[in-house]
Design a protein around this motif. Structure first.
Motif, mmCIF file in Angstrom:
data_model
loop_
_atom_site.group_PDB
_atom_site.id
_atom_site.type_symbol
_atom_site.label_atom_id
_atom_site.label_comp_id
_atom_site.label_asym_id
_atom_site.label_seq_id
_atom_site.Cartn_x
_atom_site.Cartn_y
_atom_site.Cartn_z
ATOM 1 N N ALA A 229 0.840 -1.193 0.000
ATOM 2 C CA ALA A 229 0.000 0.000 0.000
ATOM 3 C C ALA A 229 0.880 1.249 0.000
ATOM 4 C CB ALA A 229 -0.902 -0.007 1.235
ATOM 5 N N PRO A 230 0.344 2.396 -0.423
ATOM 6 C CA PRO A 230 1.128 3.636 -0.370
ATOM 7 C C PRO A 230 1.634 3.905 1.045
ATOM 8 C CG PRO A 230 -0.876 3.971 -1.649
ATOM 9 C CD PRO A 230 -1.002 2.619 -1.011
ATOM 10 N N GLY A 231 2.911 4.267 1.140
ATOM 11 C CA GLY A 231 3.492 4.595 2.437
ATOM 12 C C GLY A 231 3.861 3.404 3.286
ATOM 13 N N SER A 232 3.702 2.179 2.752
ATOM 14 C CA SER A 232 4.030 0.981 3.534
ATOM 15 C C SER A 232 5.513 0.662 3.502
ATOM 16 C CB SER A 232 3.236 -0.220 3.013
ATOM 17 O OG SER A 232 3.572 -0.500 1.662
ATOM 18 N N GLY A 233 6.277 1.376 2.695
ATOM 19 C CA GLY A 233 7.723 1.190 2.667
ATOM 20 C C GLY A 233 8.189 0.108 1.716
ATOM 21 N N LYS A 234 7.399 -0.228 0.694
ATOM 22 C CA LYS A 234 7.800 -1.335 -0.182
ATOM 23 C C LYS A 234 9.090 -1.028 -0.941
ATOM 24 C CE LYS A 234 4.507 0.085 -3.778
ATOM 25 N NZ LYS A 234 3.887 1.157 -2.951
ATOM 26 N N THR A 235 9.244 0.225 -1.417
ATOM 27 C CA THR A 235 10.487 0.574 -2.109
ATOM 28 C C THR A 235 11.673 0.478 -1.165
ATOM 29 O OG1 THR A 235 9.367 2.003 -3.694
ATOM 30 C CG2 THR A 235 11.699 2.411 -3.331
ATOM 31 N N ALA A 236 11.515 1.000 0.035
ATOM 32 C CA ALA A 236 12.594 0.923 1.021
ATOM 33 C C ALA A 236 12.912 -0.529 1.355
ATOM 34 C CB ALA A 236 12.205 1.687 2.285
ATOM 35 N N VAL A 237 11.891 -1.362 1.477
ATOM 36 C CA VAL A 237 12.115 -2.788 1.749
ATOM 37 C C VAL A 237 12.967 -3.402 0.647
ATOM 38 C CG1 VAL A 237 10.959 -5.043 1.750
ATOM 39 C CG2 VAL A 237 10.115 -3.214 3.218
ATOM 40 N N GLY A 238 12.639 -3.101 -0.611
ATOM 41 C CA GLY A 238 13.406 -3.658 -1.717
ATOM 42 C C GLY A 238 14.858 -3.220 -1.700
ATOM 43 N N LEU A 239 15.109 -1.941 -1.432
ATOM 44 C CA LEU A 239 16.473 -1.437 -1.414
ATOM 45 C C LEU A 239 17.257 -1.980 -0.220
ATOM 46 C CD1 LEU A 239 15.776 2.250 -2.472
ATOM 47 C CD2 LEU A 239 16.738 0.428 -3.880
ATOM 48 N N HIS A 240 16.604 -2.066 0.930
ATOM 49 C CA HIS A 240 17.293 -2.613 2.099
ATOM 50 C C HIS A 240 17.527 -4.113 1.938
ATOM 51 C CE1 HIS A 240 16.233 1.312 3.628
ATOM 52 N NE2 HIS A 240 16.962 1.111 4.699
ATOM 53 N N ARG A 241 16.617 -4.791 1.257
ATOM 54 C CA ARG A 241 16.854 -6.209 0.958
ATOM 55 C C ARG A 241 18.078 -6.358 0.051
ATOM 56 N NH1 ARG A 241 15.513 -11.367 0.541
ATOM 57 N NH2 ARG A 241 15.065 -12.395 -1.452
ATOM 58 N N ALA A 242 18.213 -5.470 -0.922
ATOM 59 C CA ALA A 242 19.394 -5.506 -1.783
ATOM 60 C C ALA A 242 20.667 -5.342 -0.950
ATOM 61 C CB ALA A 242 19.304 -4.416 -2.849
ATOM 62 N N ALA A 243 20.664 -4.355 -0.044
ATOM 63 C CA ALA A 243 21.839 -4.129 0.804
ATOM 64 C C ALA A 243 22.115 -5.328 1.703
ATOM 65 C CB ALA A 243 21.629 -2.867 1.648
ATOM 66 N N TYR A 244 21.052 -5.932 2.235
ATOM 67 C CA TYR A 244 21.224 -7.102 3.098
ATOM 68 C C TYR A 244 21.826 -8.276 2.328
ATOM 69 C CZ TYR A 244 20.080 -11.246 5.817
ATOM 70 O OH TYR A 244 20.159 -12.441 6.485
ATOM 71 N N LEU A 245 21.346 -8.518 1.126
ATOM 72 C CA LEU A 245 21.852 -9.643 0.336
ATOM 73 C C LEU A 245 23.309 -9.424 -0.050
ATOM 74 C CD1 LEU A 245 18.786 -10.351 -1.987
ATOM 75 C CD2 LEU A 245 19.528 -11.669 0.009
ATOM 76 N N LEU A 246 23.678 -8.189 -0.391
ATOM 77 C CA LEU A 246 25.072 -7.900 -0.735
ATOM 78 C C LEU A 246 25.994 -8.125 0.464
ATOM 79 C CD1 LEU A 246 24.419 -4.704 -2.845
ATOM 80 C CD2 LEU A 246 25.477 -6.799 -3.696
ATOM 81 N N TYR A 247 25.497 -7.862 1.651
ATOM 82 C CA TYR A 247 26.272 -8.082 2.878
ATOM 83 C C TYR A 247 26.369 -9.565 3.212
ATOM 84 C CZ TYR A 247 27.204 -8.048 7.954
ATOM 85 O OH TYR A 247 27.715 -8.279 9.208
ATOM 86 N N SER A 248 25.259 -10.287 3.040
ATOM 87 C CA SER A 248 25.191 -11.676 3.489
ATOM 88 C C SER A 248 25.743 -12.669 2.475
ATOM 89 C CB SER A 248 23.733 -12.049 3.809
ATOM 90 O OG SER A 248 23.203 -11.192 4.800
ATOM 91 N N PHE A 249 25.721 -12.303 1.193
ATOM 92 C CA PHE A 249 26.183 -13.220 0.148
ATOM 93 C C PHE A 249 27.146 -12.490 -0.788
ATOM 94 C CE2 PHE A 249 21.864 -14.261 1.448
ATOM 95 C CZ PHE A 249 21.998 -15.587 1.856
ATOM 96 N N PRO A 250 28.237 -11.945 -0.249
ATOM 97 C CA PRO A 250 29.106 -11.086 -1.066
ATOM 98 C C PRO A 250 29.772 -11.812 -2.228
ATOM 99 C CG PRO A 250 30.144 -11.586 1.040
ATOM 100 C CD PRO A 250 28.740 -12.075 1.136
ATOM 101 N N GLN A 251 30.241 -13.041 -2.009
ATOM 102 C CA GLN A 251 30.954 -13.743 -3.069
ATOM 103 C C GLN A 251 30.029 -14.073 -4.230
ATOM 104 O OE1 GLN A 251 34.184 -14.048 -3.094
ATOM 105 N NE2 GLN A 251 34.377 -13.143 -1.056
ATOM 106 N N ARG A 252 28.849 -14.600 -3.923
ATOM 107 C CA ARG A 252 27.923 -15.006 -4.981
ATOM 108 C C ARG A 252 27.429 -13.807 -5.780
ATOM 109 N NH1 ARG A 252 23.887 -18.878 -1.725
ATOM 110 N NH2 ARG A 252 22.734 -18.816 -3.702
ATOM 111 N N LEU A 253 27.141 -12.704 -5.100
ATOM 112 C CA LEU A 253 26.625 -11.542 -5.810
ATOM 113 C C LEU A 253 27.731 -10.728 -6.471
ATOM 114 C CD1 LEU A 253 23.734 -10.403 -3.467
ATOM 115 C CD2 LEU A 253 23.580 -11.489 -5.704
ATOM 116 N N ARG A 254 28.965 -10.869 -5.997
ATOM 117 C CA ARG A 254 30.067 -10.205 -6.688
ATOM 118 C C ARG A 254 30.275 -10.825 -8.065
ATOM 119 N NH1 ARG A 254 34.049 -10.652 -2.970
ATOM 120 N NH2 ARG A 254 33.261 -8.797 -1.934
#
Length: 705
Positions: A229-254
């Protein structure tokens, strides 16, 4: 669980001293990275290894220097002496956007928000404390340009049942047993969520809610679709998920990479600073059009042709057009001379071989090479019966010989995507054959070039043709696949745009973000099942986010009036904020009312947007210019620009402003087939105050409220 807000006492003084230690350690980290670049130049070893090490050290130092200024930490975790705390019994951790350490051999001063132990900061509740005795949040003053932010306050939440209260005796920041805010976020958390926004989107790392954190910390292999829904933070969730995955799986995503796809360049500029603020500086961000932009756009399609080129049926037509170039060679045998020998393969056998490979439906280029390899194998078997064993060099020589190359060009040619598409759109007979039973005569006529170019080199391509060229290129040879792709505003993707993304995530996962109520394109999705199938992830989990944290309840209530008319299965959004303001004003003079409204908005903090139908923006700009009020077009919005942004309704999606002034809602609705959807988008851009100015009657769903 209760909260306690502390003033400027000894505790705050101690925390400020800790801030100083963290900043000093961070400065040393940056300095050490620079020293390592110099030291690395003297490391012995082979040239390639030394070059790789130097490149890594220089990149690391550059990243350290370019990290945006941000508070050293935003939270603190005090673990209890209980078994549930596990290895963290009695430990204290400060949580920040990145790890800060004085020495790699000792515990860090600040842990990264993505570290496993940080999960407790976002998930702990009175019902499930996760071993925490206390969670502390910190308040920071906005920084002046070039200066660090100041620690101005702190707030504790006791998870052990202590009846802690604020300085004036009121219980604050209460939550329900499952960790959700009882009456909306309170205290420092609410202040941060509701803080006026100016400029690009900020990260929400300090305010991530439990249901958002569950999505952020999903596994790399998991594909998920967030109906937000509007204002639920879905865009922020997607971007923070990207940052989390890059931190947690650096070799695979590199190795495989991570990609963020947004709806337009205005949106990408708006979100551009979020990932760098979280320490991720090298993530690719683009639009679907950027993905497929292999040729300059020099033509424009009519509405009918554009809609057809985005239709999923075009994938069938293009496949037929490409694979229709495969031909039987008939009775003509293949003969390859070698000295006094001549090796032959009968034409009938060649035709069977080609048909067998085609039935396997491989990518076109792989199929062509399979045919080559199988022909060479037949020739090799024949040669080895008469002479000696043939090695790989012989196989390569025969495979590239003129007779084999001529046979391949006749039976399984290697066309360029441009040649296939030019032949399809420029020749009615080719189009009729490829589209038989798929597109009717009227649709074929809408697609067909009525003045075919003399050759593919002189063809002029529209932006929609580029999607078709990309589809053909993907049929010929699969593109590289990203390890993870974040797709925002996915409800507006056409089936052919979805397929372009699917080709680039065939062996990776997706985070799909969108809202069916905000679907405004002619080809927009009405449900997620088909959209996820086109994206190649039909089994992706569908997760709704219905609670709004940014859009106030008054704004959401007005926008929700439109939902019954939108023909989508979306529940009304619920906002936890009660601080917003909405005014709906009929006015005799729209220009004069706009000037008055903007002047009033400028007397308050926060960003301001004037949004109208695309054709109304120039008139609004002229009215403000005449009144001496500076404004900035959306495409030029940047740091230091005027506080007032002029925004066409078609570019409003994904953006947010503290104060939104909407001009003539009826004109926005009338401007496009899905005008009510567009109006829903426009209304929900406001995160504090919303003004509707109208000289004409309001659209029916808004009238009479």
């Amino acid at each position: 669980m209760t909260s306690e807000t502390l003033g400027l006492d000894g505790e705050l003084v101690r925390e400020r001293a800790y801030v100083g230690a963290c900043r000093a350690a961070m400065a040393r980290q940056v300095e050490d990275a620079a020293h390592q670049v110099v030291a690395g130049e003297d490391v012995s070893g082979d040239g390639a290894s030394a070059e790789a090490l130097g490149r890594y050290l220089r990149t690391r130092a550059k990243r350290m220097r370019e990290l945006p200024e941000s508070p050293a930490f935003f939270g603190r975790l005090d673990f209890d002496e209980v078994p549930a705390a596990g290895d963290h019994r009695g430990q204290r951790y400060y949580v920040g956007r990145q790890r800060i350490s004085e020495d790699p051999t000792v515990p860090p001063l600040v842990i990264d928000w993505r570290a496993p132990v940080s999960r407790a900061f976002y998930r702990a509740s009175a019902h499930d404390p996760l071993g925490l005795a206390r969670r502390r949040r910190f308040g920071w003053a906005p920084s002046s340009r070039g200066l660090p932010q100041d620690l101005t306050g702190l707030e504790d939440e006791h998870l052990g049942g202590t009846d802690a209260r604020t300085a004036d005796g009121r219980t604050a920041g209460g939550r329900t047993a499952d960790g959700q805010p009882a009456d909306g976020p309170g205290g420092l958390l609410a202040a941060e969520i509701e803080r006026p926004r100016t400029g690009p989107m900020r990260d929400i790392v300090a305010t991530i809610q439990p249901e958002q954190d569950a999505l952020v910390r999903g596994e790399l292999a998991e594909s998920v679709c967030v109906q937000g829904a509007p204002g639920s933070g879905k865009t922020a969730v997607g971007l923070h998920r990207a940052a989390y995955l890059l931190y947690s799986f650096p070799q695979r995503l590199r190795r495989s990479g991570l990609l963020v796809i947004g709806p337009n360049r205005t949106f990408l500029r708006y979100i551009a600073e979020v990932l760098p603020a979280l320490g991720e500086l090298d993530v690719s961000q683009c639009t679907v059009q950027d993905l497929v932009a292999t040729r300059p756009v020099t033509a424009v399609d009519g509405e009918r042709a554009a809609a057809l080129k985005h239709d999923a049926r075009m994938a069938v037509v293009l496949r037929r057009a490409l694979y229709g170039r495969i031909r039987a060679v008939g009775a003509e045998p293949l003969a390859v001379p070698e000295g006094s020998y001549r090796w032959r393969v009968p034409g009938e056998r060649l035709d069977r071989l080609v048909a067998e490979v085609r039935d396997q439906a491989p990518p076109y280029a792989i199929g062509r090479e399979n045919v080559r390899a199988r022909v060479v194998a037949l020739l090799q078997a024949q040669a080895e019966r008469r002479t000696d064993v043939k090695n790989a060099t012989w196989q390569q020589k025969v495979g590239r010989s003129r007779p084999v190359a001529a046979f391949l060009e006749a039976a399984w040619p290697a066309p360029r995507p441009e040649a296939v598409l030019a032949g399809l759109l420029g020749d009615p007979a080719v189009l009729a054959e490829a589209a038989d039973g798929v597109l009717d005569a009227e649709e074929q006529a809408a697609l067909r070039w009525h003045r075919p170019p003399r050759s593919e080199k002189s063809a002029k391509w529209s932006e929609h043709d580029l999607l078709l060229l990309d589809e053909l290129a993907g049929l010929i040879e699969r593109p590289a696949s990203f390890g993870h792709v974040v797709v925002d505003e996915a409800q507006d993707l056409s089936p052919m745009q979805c397929r372009a993304i699917a080709r680039r995530s065939a062996f990776g996962s997706l985070t799909v973000l969108g809202d069916l109520a905000q679907a405004t394109a002619p080809w927009s999705a009405r449900g997620w099942a088909d959209q996820l199938a086109h994206l190649g992830k039909p089994r992706a989990a569908l997760v709704p986010l219905t609670t709004g944290y940014r859009v106030p309840a008054a704004v959401m209530a007005l926008a929700n009036r439109l939902l019954p008319a939108l023909d989508v299965d979306v529940p009304p959004a619920v906002s936890l904020r009660r601080d917003g303001e909405v005014t709906v004003r009929p006015v005799p003079d729209l220009d004069a009312a706009l000037v008055t409204a903007v002047r009033a908005a400028l007397d308050r903090d926060g960003s301001i947007a004037v949004i109208g139908a695309d054709g109304a923006v120039e008139r609004a700009a002229a009215a403000l210019r005449t009144a001496g009020i500076p404004s900035t077009p959306a495409e030029e919005e940047a740091a230091g620009a005027a506080r007032v942004t002029l925004l066409p309704a078609s570019l409003a999606k994904g953006l947010e402003y503290d104060h939104v002034i909407v001009l003539e809602p009826a004109a926005i609705v009338e401007a496009e087939p899905r005008g009510l959807h567009r109006l829903y988008v426009v209304l929900t851009r406001a995160v504090s105050r919303l003004d509707l100015l109208h000289a004409r009657p309001l659209p029916a769903p808004l009238a009479g409220g």
